[in-house]
Enzyme design. Structure first.
Site, PDB file in Angstrom:
ATOM      1  N   GLN A 191       0.630  -1.121   0.064  1.00 44.69           N
ATOM      2  CA  GLN A 191      -0.036   0.101  -0.003  1.00 44.69           C
ATOM      3  C   GLN A 191       1.081   1.157  -0.033  1.00 44.69           C
ATOM      4  O   GLN A 191       0.324   2.179   0.063  1.00 44.69           O
ATOM      5  CB  GLN A 191      -0.983  -0.058   1.278  1.00 44.69           C
ATOM      6  CG  GLN A 191      -1.826  -1.059   1.288  1.00 44.69           C
ATOM      7  CD  GLN A 191      -2.655  -1.125   2.575  1.00 44.69           C
ATOM      8  OE1 GLN A 191      -2.548  -2.082   3.309  1.00 44.69           O
ATOM      9  NE2 GLN A 191      -3.216  -0.108   3.007  1.00 44.69           N
ATOM     10  N   GLU A 226       0.240  -1.530   4.644  1.00 43.79           N
ATOM     11  CA  GLU A 226       0.655   0.037   4.861  1.00 43.79           C
ATOM     12  C   GLU A 226       2.126  -0.028   5.220  1.00 43.79           C
ATOM     13  O   GLU A 226       3.000   0.777   4.809  1.00 43.79           O
ATOM     14  CB  GLU A 226      -0.281   0.385   5.868  1.00 43.79           C
ATOM     15  CG  GLU A 226       0.172   2.071   5.973  1.00 43.79           C
ATOM     16  CD  GLU A 226      -0.651   2.773   6.989  1.00 43.79           C
ATOM     17  OE1 GLU A 226      -1.837   2.428   6.921  1.00 43.79           O
ATOM     18  OE2 GLU A 226      -0.348   4.074   7.328  1.00 43.79           O
ATOM     19  N   ARG A 304      -5.320   7.192  16.973  1.00 42.62           N
ATOM     20  CA  ARG A 304      -6.690   6.922  16.555  1.00 42.62           C
ATOM     21  C   ARG A 304      -7.541   6.412  17.281  1.00 42.62           C
ATOM     22  O   ARG A 304      -8.887   6.868  17.447  1.00 42.62           O
ATOM     23  CB  ARG A 304      -6.579   6.292  15.152  1.00 42.62           C
ATOM     24  CG  ARG A 304      -7.897   6.544  14.222  1.00 42.62           C
ATOM     25  CD  ARG A 304      -7.766   6.205  12.992  1.00 42.62           C
ATOM     26  NE  ARG A 304      -7.286   6.976  11.980  1.00 42.62           N
ATOM     27  CZ  ARG A 304      -7.907   8.098  11.252  1.00 42.62           C
ATOM     28  NH1 ARG A 304      -9.010   8.055  11.531  1.00 42.62           N
ATOM     29  NH2 ARG A 304      -7.420   8.800  10.405  1.00 42.62           N
ATOM     30  N   THR A 433      -3.847  11.108  10.699  1.00 44.99           N
ATOM     31  CA  THR A 433      -3.526  11.889  11.846  1.00 44.99           C
ATOM     32  C   THR A 433      -2.257  12.609  12.200  1.00 44.99           C
ATOM     33  O   THR A 433      -2.080  13.592  12.738  1.00 44.99           O
ATOM     34  CB  THR A 433      -3.933  10.901  13.424  1.00 44.99           C
ATOM     35  OG1 THR A 433      -2.872   9.898  13.432  1.00 44.99           O
ATOM     36  CG2 THR A 433      -5.348  10.572  13.411  1.00 44.99           C
ATOM     37  N   ALA A 502      -6.131   5.305   5.467  1.00 46.45           N
ATOM     38  CA  ALA A 502      -6.606   6.373   6.163  1.00 46.45           C
ATOM     39  C   ALA A 502      -7.799   6.750   5.429  1.00 46.45           C
ATOM     40  O   ALA A 502      -8.429   7.696   5.598  1.00 46.45           O
ATOM     41  CB  ALA A 502      -5.604   7.383   6.606  1.00 46.45           C
ATOM     42  N   GLU A 705     -12.872   3.065   5.376  1.00 47.03           N
ATOM     43  CA  GLU A 705     -13.124   2.467   6.654  1.00 47.03           C
ATOM     44  C   GLU A 705     -14.422   2.605   7.629  1.00 47.03           C
ATOM     45  O   GLU A 705     -14.531   1.627   8.231  1.00 47.03           O
ATOM     46  CB  GLU A 705     -11.743   3.075   7.584  1.00 47.03           C
ATOM     47  CG  GLU A 705     -10.295   3.003   7.063  1.00 47.03           C
ATOM     48  CD  GLU A 705      -9.463   3.452   7.463  1.00 47.03           C
ATOM     49  OE1 GLU A 705      -9.239   4.766   7.604  1.00 47.03           O
ATOM     50  OE2 GLU A 705      -8.463   3.084   8.212  1.00 47.03           O
TER      51      GLU A 705
HETATM   52  N1  LUZ Z   1      -2.321   5.271   8.502  1.00 51.22           N
HETATM   53  C1  LUZ Z   1      -1.853   6.095   9.076  1.00 51.22           C
HETATM   54  C2  LUZ Z   1      -3.694   5.273   8.723  1.00 51.22           C
HETATM   55  O1  LUZ Z   1      -0.639   6.092   8.968  1.00 51.22           O
HETATM   56  N2  LUZ Z   1      -2.209   7.001   9.839  1.00 51.22           N
HETATM   57  C3  LUZ Z   1      -3.725   7.264  10.016  1.00 51.22           C
HETATM   58  O2  LUZ Z   1      -4.018   8.224  10.591  1.00 51.22           O
HETATM   59  C4  LUZ Z   1      -4.551   6.299   9.215  1.00 51.22           C
HETATM   60  N3  LUZ Z   1      -5.678   6.139   9.593  1.00 51.22           N
HETATM   61  C5  LUZ Z   1      -6.313   4.983   9.247  1.00 51.22           C
HETATM   62  C6  LUZ Z   1      -5.922   4.023   8.501  1.00 51.22           C
HETATM   63  N4  LUZ Z   1      -4.445   4.089   8.258  1.00 51.22           N
HETATM   64 MO1  MOS Z   2      -5.200   1.419   6.595  1.00 54.57          MO
HETATM   65  S1  MOS Z   2      -5.900   0.703   8.280  1.00 54.57           S
HETATM   66  O1  MOS Z   2      -6.236   2.655   6.007  1.00 54.57           O
HETATM   67  O2  MOS Z   2      -3.968   1.092   5.781  1.00 54.57           O
END
Ligand code: LUZ
Ligand code: MOS
Length: 769
Positions: A191, A226, A304, A433, A502, A705
């Site tokens: 990702q 991610e 979060r 965030t 996010a 999400e």
């Molecule tokens: N990833 C991130 C996320 O690095 N920061 C975030 O605030 C976030 N929020 C939701 C999903 N992935």
């Molecule tokens: Mo995410 S939990 O938006 O990689």
């Protein structure tokens, strides 16, 4: 517009990592992971493995050419273990062989001698020992200490949620191909192409410009890729760099389940106080986050959780503290919702506890406390609320009173089956965030035949972002979608990207595409004005034709593009977008971290078989705040998928680690995910169309999400069905509500002693039927 991938998906022609044709000489990797959860390596014996047929080389930390470190937020995660192992499956050695099978066969021949150290799997144990990864954080609004005096009712308790396996259909993997002069081309199922590029640069010692990470699409990510694609990409790149050979590693399912982190389990304490009118006056929560053995994204996930600790309710006095606890589990990571769902479950548990004790429907308390525009979140931002709009519409549209009375009469006449219902309102903040991550770029080329190539930092992982990007480009350029191709996500074309995460990917990258296309359109209009000898203000492009005022000219898109080229006007643009207005002060824990919030309300209906403890989801009925949806078909798919994934987390998916830190639910025979039979029998989705200027693309709202959290309603609906059968049952707030737990609760005797009211009848009737 249909998803642009639907044709190749249905024909099996879409390209995933493992479909990329292998270059001759490719070596196959396999990681040898620690067999124990915690200890000191005394001796690693590779000789038998190295002698296996087809084995070319086995790398250890000694072979790392750069820094042996891949930790992003905190540098606490070596690429390959040196002396200390922190979790079962932690990579110690990386085998390279001529075939996949040879690499995996050699793993079994490695022996390692490890002096064991104490294993911690429980976050509360870790916290008690002071094993925290970052400092604890506390969000405060008002003053809970004095607010308790104003409360007519106060309840406290414990609420726990377990992990969740991402179970993307495509497992983690990477393919690294060495280029001339030390360059590396990397295909990675990630990702975050830039995150991979950084991790590879750091661990190989190469500058980032040597590393091209290229991603066509993923077979699912859900947060699991991610950050955690980095490890496999860095291992393949290191091997490619050292051996000057192409190296590929695609994890098999069991490796993936055992070696990668999951959704964070949390154990939490809550205390809630209400006045006589059931207004929540005060709320305190303490969250113990099970981060696993390394930080990974845990500090951000924890943050979060705090941002979402009051869900969609306005509570004037809040104190919420979170601990990021280091344990000996694989490092837990991002998972759709990113800690938000865990925070929201706890306040829903607190409300359920109050409702059960006071003998009122939880929905009464929920409705009484929904936030309104102008209400302050504990972190200082003011709500622009759609909470009442969603709730009120759900209640009338789906006729909650009828659902209630039908449920009640069903429960009166049925002894073996009981129905339960729950409402689940959701409020989810949109933006990373971490403020600096809220930026994106796009590169648009118009070719001289009028076709268009678009690159962005967005990664397509089944969520349909590429389709939305085509829509944006087509709308701004006012040309047919067929002229536009969405290109792969490459760090050579788009630099310094945020991960696709996010829920913000279409918002951020869509804005960048919009800006790039607008600039090109303006240059083309200038060309047309020049050719037609009219003022540029009168020129517009509509459905592939140039207009002067309302008058269509005989200049079409292709002719205009050719003319611009002939005039040596640039047909390319690279654009940058950064979300305005957002900021956050982590010292004060106040700010405006989110561009906007997404709201919604779900009604969840379940039926429990009170003889067997099994259950079915009858319906999930939702009113969801889409803004002005760009693509209702894709967005509906996101909601349906989110609901099912959330229901799975709350009801059947149970990640089990034993005390030694070994994953017991390590295959699909022991880890149950929702299949077509366990999805809700009815999913109704109503689009609440709002038209706020919300900073998203074309006034749509992010959709990735937020729907997952509707699944939390399934947990509370099941609770209500159980209580209809056994009103005295004491049911700990301990998700998931598996059939085993349902059965135990149905026949829980801890209060009344020997019998459960409906037990004998149920057994008699159940056996007969
Ligand atoms: N990833 C991130 C996320 O690095 N920061 C975030 O605030 C976030 N929020 C939701 C999903 N992935
Ligand atoms: Mo995410 S939990 O938006 O990689």
């Amino acid at each position: 517009m249909k998803n642009i991938d639907s044709r190749t998906h249905v024909r099996g022609e879409s390209i995933y990592l493992d479909d990329i044709p292998e270059v001759r000489g490719t070596l196959f990797g396999a990681a040898f992971g620690s067999p124990v959860a915690h200890g000191i390596i005394r001796h690693l014996d590779l000789t038998a493995a190295e002698a296996m047929p087809g084995v070319v080389r086995i790398l250890t930390y000694k072979d790392v050419t750069g820094e042996n470190q891949i930790g992003g937020i905190v540098p606490d995660e070596p690429l390959l273990a040196e002396h200390h192992v922190h979790y079962c499956g932690m990579p110690i050695a990386f085998i390279l062989a001529e075939t996949d099978d040879a690499a995996r066969a050699a793993i079994k021949k490695i022996t390692v001698n490890i002096d064991p150290l104490p294993v911690i799997t429980d976050p509360r144990d870790a916290q008690a020992l002071g094993h925290l990864i970052v400092r604890p954080r506390t969000f405060r609004l008002g003053d809970t200490a004095t607010a308790w005096e104003q409360c007519a009712y106060i309840f406290d308790g414990v609420a726990d949620t377990k992990g969740q396996e991402h179970l993307y259909i495509e497992t983690q993997g990477a393919y690294a191909i060495p280029q001339e002069n030390d360059g590396i081309k990397l295909y990675s199922s990630t990702q975050g192409p830039t995150a991979v590029q950084r991790a590879v640069a750091r661990s190989s010692g190469l500058p980032m410009h040597q590393i091209d990470v290229d991603v066509t699409r993923l077979g699912g990510g859900f947060g699991g890729k991610e950050d955690q694609a980095n490890m496999w990409a860095a291992l393949c790149a290191l091997a490619a760099h050292v051996l000057k050979k192409p190296v590929k590693y695609a994890l098999n399912r069991m490796e993936d389940m055992a070696m990668t982190g999951k959704r964070h389990p949390y154990s939490s304490d809550f205390k809630i106080g209400l006045d006589e009118n059931l207004k929540i006056i005060a709320y305190e929560a303490t969250f113990y986050q099970n981060a696993g053995a390394a930080a990974d994204l845990s500090p951000a996930v924890m943050e979060r959780t705090l941002f979402h600790c009051t869900n969609t309710y306005f509570v004037p006095n809040v104190t919420a503290t979170a601990y990021c606890c280091r344990t000996n589990l694989p490092p837990n990571t991002a998972f759709r919702g990113f800690g938000g769902p865990q925070g929201m479950f706890v306040i829903e548990a607190a409300i359920a506890k109050a409702a059960e004790a006071l003998g009122v429907d939880a929905a009464v308390i929920q409705a009484e406390n929904l936030n309104k525009t102008g209400d302050e979140f504990p972190y200082g931002q003011k709500a622009e609320s759609e909470a009442h709009a969603c709730w009120d519409k759900a209640v009338t549209l789906y006729e909650i009173d009828t659902i209630r009375s039908k449920t009640a009469s069903f429960n009166t006449v049925n002894l073996v089956y009981k129905k339960g219902i729950a409402l689940m309102p959701v409020c989810f903040g949109i933006s990373f965030t971490n403020t600096r991550m809220n930026q994106a770029r796009a590169l648009v080329h118009v070719y001289t035949d009028g076709s268009v190539g678009v690159s962005t930092g967005a990664v397509e992982m089944g969520q349909g972002v590429n389709t939305k990007m085509v829509q944006v480009a087509a709308q701004v350029l006012s040309i047919q979608t067929e002229r536009i191709k969405l290109l792969s996500t490459s760090t050579y074309r788009i630099a310094n990207t945020s991960p696709s995460a996010a829920s913000a990917t279409a918002d951020l990258n869509g804005r960048a595409v919009q800006i790039a296309c607008t600039d090109i359109v303006n240059r083309l209009r200038a060309v047309a004005a020049d050719e037609l000898q009219v003022d540029i203000d009168g020129i517009s492009l509509k459905d592939e034709w140039v207009y002067v005022g309302d008058q269509q000219t005989d200049w079409d898109w292709k002719r205009l593009v050719m003319a611009a080229f002939a005039k040596r006007v640039s047909l390319s643009e690279h654009a940058h977008y950064a979300t305005p207005e957002i900021h956050y002060d982590a010292a004060k824990e106040k700010g405006h971290p989110f561009a906007y919030h997404v709201y919604g309300t779900a009604i969840v209906e379940v039926t429990v078989d009170c003889l067997r403890g099994t259950y079915e989801l009858d319906a999930v009925k939702v009113v969801h705040d889409f803004g002005a949806s760009m693509n209702p078909l894709i967005d509906r798919g996101q909601i349906e998928g989110g609901i099912v994934q959330g229901v799975g987390w709350m009801t059947m998916e149970e990640v089990v680690f034993d005390k030694a830190g070994r994953l017991r639910s390590n295959a699909l025979s022991t880890y149950k995910v929702p299949d077509i039979y366990s999805v809700p029998k009815e999913i109704a989705i109503d689009f609440l169309q709002t038209q706020q200027d919300n900073l998203a693309i074309f006034r749509s709202k992010a959709v990735g999400e937020p729907p997952l959290m509707y699944g939390i309603g399934a947990y509370f609906a099941l609770r209500n069905a159980i209580l209809a059968f056994n009103p005295a049952a004491i049911i700990p707030f301990d998700a998931p509500m598996t059939p085993e737990k349902v059965l135990l609760a149905l026949y829980d005797r801890s209060v009344k002693g020997d019998t459960v009211p409906n037990e004998q009848t149920a057994i008699t009737l159940g056996v007969k039927s």
